[in-house]
Design a protein around this motif. Structure first.
Motif, mmCIF file in Angstrom:
data_model
loop_
_atom_site.group_PDB
_atom_site.id
_atom_site.type_symbol
_atom_site.label_atom_id
_atom_site.label_comp_id
_atom_site.label_asym_id
_atom_site.label_seq_id
_atom_site.Cartn_x
_atom_site.Cartn_y
_atom_site.Cartn_z
ATOM 1 N N ILE A 76 33.580 41.283 -44.048
ATOM 2 C CA ILE A 76 32.380 41.640 -43.284
ATOM 3 C C ILE A 76 32.728 42.624 -42.175
ATOM 4 O O ILE A 76 32.058 43.647 -41.989
ATOM 5 N N LEU A 80 31.713 46.106 -44.120
ATOM 6 C CA LEU A 80 30.339 46.552 -43.872
ATOM 7 C C LEU A 80 30.246 47.912 -43.179
ATOM 8 O O LEU A 80 29.363 48.698 -43.507
ATOM 9 N N ALA A 92 29.946 40.088 -36.231
ATOM 10 C CA ALA A 92 30.567 39.882 -37.544
ATOM 11 C C ALA A 92 30.999 38.428 -37.696
ATOM 12 O O ALA A 92 30.840 37.822 -38.756
ATOM 13 N N ALA A 96 29.683 35.898 -40.533
ATOM 14 C CA ALA A 96 30.617 35.255 -41.473
ATOM 15 C C ALA A 96 30.483 33.740 -41.415
ATOM 16 O O ALA A 96 30.455 33.063 -42.447
#
Lengths: 233, 243
Positions: A76, A80, A92, A96
């Motif tokens: 992530i 991303l 993040a 997650a």
């Protein structure tokens, strides 16, 4: 060589530690609330939507439950941005944790939903409720009540796993501890403090969630002890 | 126009055919009792009437609705057709009052003090006014079953189905549930009931239907049917006294 504990260099850092604790609490609370919502949504999709949606839900749950949380976090945080989605380490981390907890909690809640007796569903649909209404008003609450202790321990695990967010420089409790350690070199002392802090937070969270469960499901609490008369004490 | 019309209904579970062409009609305001041995198909027939079981062939029409497995049509039918089960099936997380108010609120959009008044009214009808806030766990079996009847009545059904509603109760509690059903019958409710209570069928039902091996074996006005059963199977069933 003789080792003596020396906490003195750590006291000036107490404000940083408190901020770390607050961020740990914030991340955990956010992940528990959002993750629970995600979990209920996943279970609802599995119960109500078509076969293909159910398979997608299964695939998601298995992906999250069979890969390391650290790797999910890295995917992530580092993945991303390549797709044009930028976010801070804290964001993040929260994402997650939510995605990971959502999958684990979905699996727990699904067990509760599956334990619903068929006669409850029949009573619901016979009263002209839609399938979604049966899920929401008939099935969900008793299911959550049944699995609440399991959910509670999953939430506590997630709170403890928030320490992994320090790998992407999130300054939650473990992240702060690593910083203080590098500044003071009092590794053992700082981690004694951090260990005790996590222990207290975990026990407090567990007590809070169990009390919340009793409030949310007053007449559905399980039998904790079996006495000779076969009833709950 | 009968309130319930069942025409040549066939139903199988796998290779076992449990309904072998059943036809039956119930007039509006009539009480029809279905009796028969376990496995004769009587409960399955009742459950076909509100679509809990899908039949393979035949036609069923209830309260002006033609039975159709389409979800929306099924819900419209179920708004007019109440069912009470052997094991009550109250929702354990809701009080008696909440059990009663749930479906009128969700399926009919009722609410506010009007809904509460209506719930109190149906609860009074089954003699449990003081149990509005009690949870099912704190009620006796007979009381739970009366709440379940009140829950169905709250939808103001045109037809009521009863599936062995006293089979789980001891004789004393059976009595209090049967009294409620008898009151309903007197008030003109159309009722189709599967029962093991032969006295109730004889005294309250206008018509009694004896099912045997997936067929309607014999039927007629209850008084006649019990006084002079024609088929040897019904004679054996009634004289066995074990139902």
């Amino acid at each position: 060589m003789k080792f003596t504990l020396n906490f003195d260099p750590i006291w000036p850092e107490i404000d940083a530690i408190l901020e770390g604790i607050l961020l740990t609490i914030g991340l955990s609370a956010g992940a528990i609330i959002l993750g629970s919502m995600l979990a209920v949504l996943l279970v609802a999709l599995k119960s109500l939507a078509g076969r293909w949606v159910g398979l997608l839900v299964d695939a998601y749950v298995e992906l999250m439950r069979n890969t390391p949380f650290l790797i999910q976090l890295f995917m992530i945080f580092f993945g991303l941005p390549l797709l044009g989605i930028r976010m801070s380490g804290t964001q993040a981390g929260l994402l997650a944790m939510t995605m990971n907890l959502g999958a684990y909690a979905a699996e727990i809640i699904r067990a509760g939903v599956e334990s619903t007796h068929r006669s409850q569903l029949e009573a619901g649909v016979s009263l002209a409720l839609t399938r979604l209404q049966v899920f929401r008003y008939v099935v969900l609450k008793p299911a959550l009540a049944k699995v609440w202790p399991a959910l509670t321990s999953q939430f506590v695990l997630m709170m403890l796993a928030s320490s992994i967010c320090s790998f992407i420089s999130v300054a939650e409790l473990s992240g702060v501890a690593a910083i203080i350690e590098s500044r003071t070199f009092r590794s053992f002392e700082i981690y004694i403090i951090v260990t005790l802090t996590y222990l207290v937070m975990a026990l407090a969270l567990k007590s809070f969630l169990l009390a919340l469960g009793k409030r949310l499901f007053p007449n559905l609490s399980g039998v904790a002890r079996i006495n000779a008369r076969g009833s709950a004490v | 126009m009968p309130a319930v019309l069942i025409e040549n209904v066939h139903k199988s579970f796998g290779a076992v055919e449990v309904l072998k062409g059943v036809s039956l009609s119930v007039e509006s305001g009539q009480v029809v009792a279905i009796i028969g041995r376990s496995g004769s198909g009587k409960s399955t027939l009742l459950r076909c009437v509100n679509g809990l079981e899908a039949c393979q062939s035949g036609r069923i029409e209830v309260a002006g609705h033609v039975l159709d497995q389409d979800q929306k049509k099924l819900r419209e039918l179920r708004k007019d057709v109440g069912i009470v089960f052997q094991s009550y099936n109250l929702f354990p997380h809701l009080t008696a009052g909440e059990n009663i108010m749930l479906a009128p609120r969700l399926a009919k959009g009722l609410g506010g003090p009007e809904l509460r008044r209506m719930a109190e009214e149906v609860l009074a009808k089954v003699g449990l006014s003081e149990k509005f806030d009690a949870y099912p766990d704190n009620l006796s079996g007979g009381q739970q079953q009366r709440v379940a009847i009140a829950r169905s009545l709250a939808m103001q059904p045109k037809v009521m189905l009863f599936d062995e509603v006293t089979s789980a109760l001891d004789p004393e509690l059976t009595g209090e549930v049967l009294v409620v059903m008898e009151d309903l019958a007197k008030a003109g409710m159309t009722m189709l009931l599967v029962t093991h209570e032969m006295n109730f069928a004889r005294n309250v039902a206008d018509v009694t239907v004896f099912m045997h091996q997936g067929r309607i074996w014999e039927s007629g006005p209850s008084a006649d049917l019990f006084a002079a059963p024609k088929t040897p199977e019904l004679q054996a069933f009634l004289s066995a006294g074990v139902h």
